[in-house]
Design an enzyme around this catalytic site. Sequence first.
Site, PDB file in Angstrom:
ATOM      1  N   GLY A 139       0.795  -1.228   0.000  1.00 37.89           N
ATOM      2  CA  GLY A 139       0.000   0.000   0.000  1.00 37.89           C
ATOM      3  C   GLY A 139       0.822   1.269   0.000  1.00 37.89           C
ATOM      4  O   GLY A 139       0.273   2.351  -0.191  1.00 37.89           O
TER       5      GLY A 139
ATOM      6  N   CYS B 110     -27.193  -9.862 -16.406  1.00 41.71           N
ATOM      7  CA  CYS B 110     -26.622  -9.594 -17.725  1.00 41.71           C
ATOM      8  C   CYS B 110     -27.635 -10.009 -18.797  1.00 41.71           C
ATOM      9  O   CYS B 110     -28.209 -11.103 -18.743  1.00 41.71           O
ATOM     10  CB  CYS B 110     -25.326 -10.370 -17.907  1.00 41.71           C
TER      11      CYS B 110
ATOM     12  N   CYS C 198     -25.664 -13.032 -21.017  1.00 38.85           N
ATOM     13  CA  CYS C 198     -25.339 -14.345 -20.465  1.00 38.85           C
ATOM     14  C   CYS C 198     -26.158 -14.660 -19.214  1.00 38.85           C
ATOM     15  O   CYS C 198     -26.051 -15.745 -18.651  1.00 38.85           O
ATOM     16  CB  CYS C 198     -23.849 -14.451 -20.158  1.00 38.85           C
TER      17      CYS C 198
ATOM     18  N   CYS D 109     -22.405  -7.739 -19.104  1.00 34.90           N
ATOM     19  CA  CYS D 109     -21.203  -7.892 -18.294  1.00 34.90           C
ATOM     20  C   CYS D 109     -20.117  -6.957 -18.834  1.00 34.90           C
ATOM     21  O   CYS D 109     -19.901  -6.885 -20.042  1.00 34.90           O
ATOM     22  CB  CYS D 109     -20.659  -9.318 -18.390  1.00 34.90           C
TER      23      CYS D 109
ATOM     24  N   CYS E  30     -18.263 -13.065 -19.857  1.00 37.25           N
ATOM     25  CA  CYS E  30     -19.553 -13.169 -20.527  1.00 37.25           C
ATOM     26  C   CYS E  30     -19.496 -14.212 -21.655  1.00 37.25           C
ATOM     27  O   CYS E  30     -20.361 -15.077 -21.766  1.00 37.25           O
ATOM     28  CB  CYS E  30     -19.935 -11.795 -21.091  1.00 37.25           C
TER      29      CYS E  30
END
Lengths: 255, 289
Positions: B29, B238, B241, B263, B269
Amino acid sequence: MTPLLQVANLTKRYGARIGCQDVSFDLWPGEVLGIVGESGSGKSTLLSCLAGHLKPDLGAITYDSRLGARDVLAMSEAERRLLGRTDWAYVHQNPRDGLRMGVSAGGNVGERLMAVGARHYGQIRTQALDWLGRVEIAADRVDDRPSAFSGGMQQRLQIARNLVTGPRLVFMDEPTGGLDVSVQARLLDLLRGLVREMGLSVIIVTHDLAVVRLLADRLMVMKNGRVIESGLTDQVLDDPQAPYTQLLVSSVLQV
Amino acid sequence: MSDYNFAYLDEDTKRMIRRALLKAVAIPGYQVPFASREMPMPYGWGTGGVQVTAACLVPEDVLKVIDQGSDDTTNAVSIRKFFVKTSGVAVTETTTEATVIQTRHRIPEQALHEGQILVYQVPIPEPLRFLEPRETETRKMHELQEYGLMHVKLYEDIARHGTIATSYAYPVKVEGRYIMDPSPIPKFDNPKLGGNAALQLFGAGREQRIYAVPPYSDVVSLDFDDHPFVAGKAPHDCDLCGAADSYLDEVITDDQGTRMYVCSDTDFCATRRTAGHVGRLAAPYEVTP
């Protein structure tokens, strides 16, 4: 009882020039100390040294913290900054220096709470609203930004932001500086109430003798970086001894 | 191959970046400064990510590049071509096959596995930037862990919108120490930052910073006790899909306000459609030969 803040022989030079020299005093709990003097007399330098914003060249500052006496100048920066967020407060002359202008009034007051670990939105907001009330800012202004506030309101907001964590020692640099007389009077009234109610110790720097007359228990007069006279406020103002103090007192316009 | 050095950058530069990467991995970080090079693309197009990818690539690598989850947008296509031309590594669109994935603003839906490297393109690495403009001050705040200000941003969100409205670049705390900007990924992806098996590297070219989240790190999204973090997405499935658990793009399909949700991760997808899943608006899927 021990003094809250002990200052001994504090000296700050800017190269060959003197910022302040050989300043010594004790500040007792609950006491309001006024520092007066003309522009360039070293008042602000002294205050900055005391608050840890400037590093003095000589001298010692001892603060009687909740955990015992601490040498302020030997403290680590982390500890000093923590102190600056909790036990100490600093009210700037210009509220723009002490506020975040892009953050709402509530956020400004809440920042110090969040800085010491508050993580409950509802409680932070309740405390912010409580403090806005105490400095006479209407609750419906809590989500407005300080830039939408008048100068007097900004200054009161800055005071709320500083006092919300219940500090013991407050530094004020010309808190009534840019305000008109009636707003000044209200702010002073408010400050006096808060100081008495919370038992604050205050060091207040100003060139306005009316401010110290109203607020300060004790007074130090500075000239050319040195303290030339000190004593109880009424004593110094009613019976000034040093020539400069006499000049200062007699320069106040009588209406 | 071509006249370029492998992966465009010269070896000294790659060594310099790898040193920064090692430091970044050692201090999760923490933003490590590095001497960002001029790249043959403008700032904001992923110069930081490209340099990190170039420093990580080896000839055996299989590279995948995505832009907002998609393999076939301009940014993704040109970066992929760039590395094909300069390094000759194999490329793929399949998340599971890739060893290095450079991404702009998404984490793939498919869970990553050990050994994979996910490289993020970062525009502004400093999470405190818009609250505290002074770099000297923000560095000091990181050093002393003075992170109260980050919550001021969330406070302002709630005060103004009634809920934490920050929906991307949502600040996180890494390994209990540094506050980090996860680059503008949607906050839907934030839970995937922590405990991820892959190594996550972040490169900011213009700002000259590199930071990292090592595998299986502890990453916590900041929040309030009474306003907990919620990983939001559009409340739809979606339309191609039928996936109910993937991050969706909203596509406006005419000027009558008709829209469909698909997606954002095109590989995810397509994989689902090949497997026979059919969404609300999907035509029967044909695998192109």
